[in-house]
Design an enzyme around this catalytic site. Structure first.
Site, mmCIF file in Angstrom:
data_model
loop_
_atom_site.group_PDB
_atom_site.id
_atom_site.type_symbol
_atom_site.label_atom_id
_atom_site.label_comp_id
_atom_site.label_asym_id
_atom_site.label_seq_id
_atom_site.Cartn_x
_atom_site.Cartn_y
_atom_site.Cartn_z
ATOM 1 N N ARG A 64 0.825 -1.218 0.000
ATOM 2 C CA ARG A 64 0.000 0.000 0.000
ATOM 3 C C ARG A 64 0.860 1.270 0.000
ATOM 4 O O ARG A 64 0.570 2.238 -0.702
ATOM 5 C CB ARG A 64 -0.909 -0.014 1.239
ATOM 6 C CG ARG A 64 -1.999 1.041 1.225
ATOM 7 C CD ARG A 64 -2.880 0.947 2.465
ATOM 8 N NE ARG A 64 -3.516 -0.348 2.583
ATOM 9 C CZ ARG A 64 -4.649 -0.683 1.948
ATOM 10 N NH1 ARG A 64 -5.286 0.185 1.216
ATOM 11 N NH2 ARG A 64 -5.154 -1.893 2.094
ATOM 12 N N LEU A 92 -7.425 4.080 2.326
ATOM 13 C CA LEU A 92 -6.215 4.905 2.372
ATOM 14 C C LEU A 92 -5.532 4.673 3.720
ATOM 15 O O LEU A 92 -6.199 4.535 4.739
ATOM 16 C CB LEU A 92 -6.585 6.384 2.214
ATOM 17 C CG LEU A 92 -7.225 6.753 0.865
ATOM 18 C CD1 LEU A 92 -7.746 8.185 0.913
ATOM 19 C CD2 LEU A 92 -6.233 6.569 -0.274
ATOM 20 N N HIS A 108 -20.785 7.803 0.591
ATOM 21 C CA HIS A 108 -21.151 6.442 0.977
ATOM 22 C C HIS A 108 -22.664 6.288 0.833
ATOM 23 O O HIS A 108 -23.417 7.176 1.244
ATOM 24 C CB HIS A 108 -20.713 6.184 2.426
ATOM 25 C CG HIS A 108 -20.975 4.771 2.851
ATOM 26 N ND1 HIS A 108 -20.183 3.724 2.437
ATOM 27 C CD2 HIS A 108 -21.956 4.231 3.616
ATOM 28 C CE1 HIS A 108 -20.668 2.596 2.943
ATOM 29 N NE2 HIS A 108 -21.732 2.873 3.661
ATOM 30 N N ASP A 144 -15.380 4.579 6.590
ATOM 31 C CA ASP A 144 -16.600 5.362 6.370
ATOM 32 C C ASP A 144 -16.958 6.166 7.629
ATOM 33 O O ASP A 144 -18.123 6.253 8.032
ATOM 34 C CB ASP A 144 -17.764 4.456 5.927
ATOM 35 C CG ASP A 144 -17.464 3.771 4.600
ATOM 36 O OD1 ASP A 144 -16.839 4.414 3.746
ATOM 37 O OD2 ASP A 144 -17.832 2.600 4.434
ATOM 38 N N GLU A 173 -27.059 10.780 -4.422
ATOM 39 C CA GLU A 173 -25.605 10.940 -4.283
ATOM 40 C C GLU A 173 -25.103 12.071 -5.177
ATOM 41 O O GLU A 173 -24.268 12.889 -4.775
ATOM 42 C CB GLU A 173 -24.882 9.651 -4.669
ATOM 43 C CG GLU A 173 -25.075 8.505 -3.695
ATOM 44 C CD GLU A 173 -24.205 7.303 -4.052
ATOM 45 O OE1 GLU A 173 -23.072 7.479 -4.518
ATOM 46 O OE2 GLU A 173 -24.687 6.161 -3.867
HETATM 47 C C1 GRF Z 1 -21.431 4.948 -5.106
HETATM 48 O O1 GRF Z 1 -22.584 4.240 -4.722
HETATM 49 C C2 GRF Z 1 -20.718 5.498 -3.908
HETATM 50 O O2 GRF Z 1 -21.583 5.848 -2.865
HETATM 51 C C3 GRF Z 1 -19.849 4.354 -3.481
HETATM 52 O O3 GRF Z 1 -19.407 3.784 -4.694
HETATM 53 C C4 GRF Z 1 -20.354 4.048 -5.719
HETATM 54 C C5 GRF Z 1 -19.623 4.730 -6.829
HETATM 55 O O4 GRF Z 1 -20.429 4.933 -7.958
HETATM 56 N N1 GRF Z 1 -18.776 4.815 -2.636
HETATM 57 P P1 GRF Z 1 -19.871 5.791 -9.172
HETATM 58 O O5 GRF Z 1 -18.566 5.129 -9.616
HETATM 59 O O6 GRF Z 1 -19.673 7.189 -8.719
HETATM 60 O O7 GRF Z 1 -20.916 5.665 -10.235
#
Ligand code: GRF
Length: 200
Positions: A64, A92, A108, A144, A173
């Site tokens: 890593r 990370l 998330h 998270d 999102e």
């Molecule tokens: C999303 O559901 C986000 O919440 C999670 O991974 C997914 C990524 O989707 N962390 P994208 O690649 O942005 O379409």
């Protein structure tokens, strides 16, 4: 505000940030897009849109630290203010996070602290919650975890499958990430413990 986007897959959150910038809804600039997967559709989109798009495949590094050190070289060149994790499927290290304290954000697909980790939408269905959603948060050394910037809710329907629920969360999102980045771009917030508070 200069952004560096880290992704591993589809890149729909990256696309919505790109669009918000292009349409003048977000005052920011994407200085670099980094994927740990060469086959990530998101990195192809980044190339199509003319961004500095780099593949840094973690499988080509012994550990890593070596992988992150390569990422840091790109970041040192790109000089982002904020690192945006957009479906980046690697943890990370604490060292990396410490170097960018309060400057890395993640999205998330649940209302944290419920359902951290993988398959958050399936976890929500299995638990039987009636409301779930998404969370944009600063990244700390936890999974998270980290102070929450924006959350948006989504109702769970009786006939939802993981796919239908995930699709409705994803719509939220895209709104939430742009809203969170607008707050960061405006700079009028303070982080007090776990609370991110906007100043008038
Ligand atoms: C999303 O559901 C986000 O919440 C999670 O991974 C997914 C990524 O989707 N962390 P994208 O690649 O942005 O379409």
């Amino acid at each position: 505000m200069r952004l560096a986007v880290l992704l591993s897959g589809r890149g729909s959150n990256f696309a919505s940030i790109h669009e918000a910038i292009a349409k003048g809804r977000l005052d920011a600039e994407i200085a670099a897009v980094i994927s740990n997967r060469a086959d990530a559709p998101g990195i192809q989109r980044a190339r199509d849109w003319g961004y500095d798009a780099r593949v840094i495949d973690n499988r080509q590094f012994p550990n890593r630290a070596a992988h992150e050190s390569e990422i840091r070289k790109v970041l040192d060149e790109a000089r982002p203010d904020i690192i945006v994790m957009a479906g980046y499927m690697r943890l990370l290290s604490a060292t990396f996070v410490a170097a960018w304290m309060n400057r890395i954000v993640n999205i998330h697909p649940s209302l944290l602290p419920s359902f951290p980790g993988v398959d958050a939408q399936a976890q929500a269905l299995a638990h039987g919650v009636k409301v779930t959603g998404c969370t944009v948060h600063f990244v700390d050394e936890g999974l998270d975890a980290g102070p929450i910037i924006v959350q948006r809710t989504v109702e769970v329907r009786d006939d939802d499958s993981v796919e239908t629920l995930s699709a409705r969360i994803l719509e939220q999102e895209h709104i939430a990430y742009v809203d969170a980045l607008r707050i960061l771009a405006a700079g009028n917030y303070v982080i007090e413990g776990r609370r991110v508070r906007r100043m008038k």
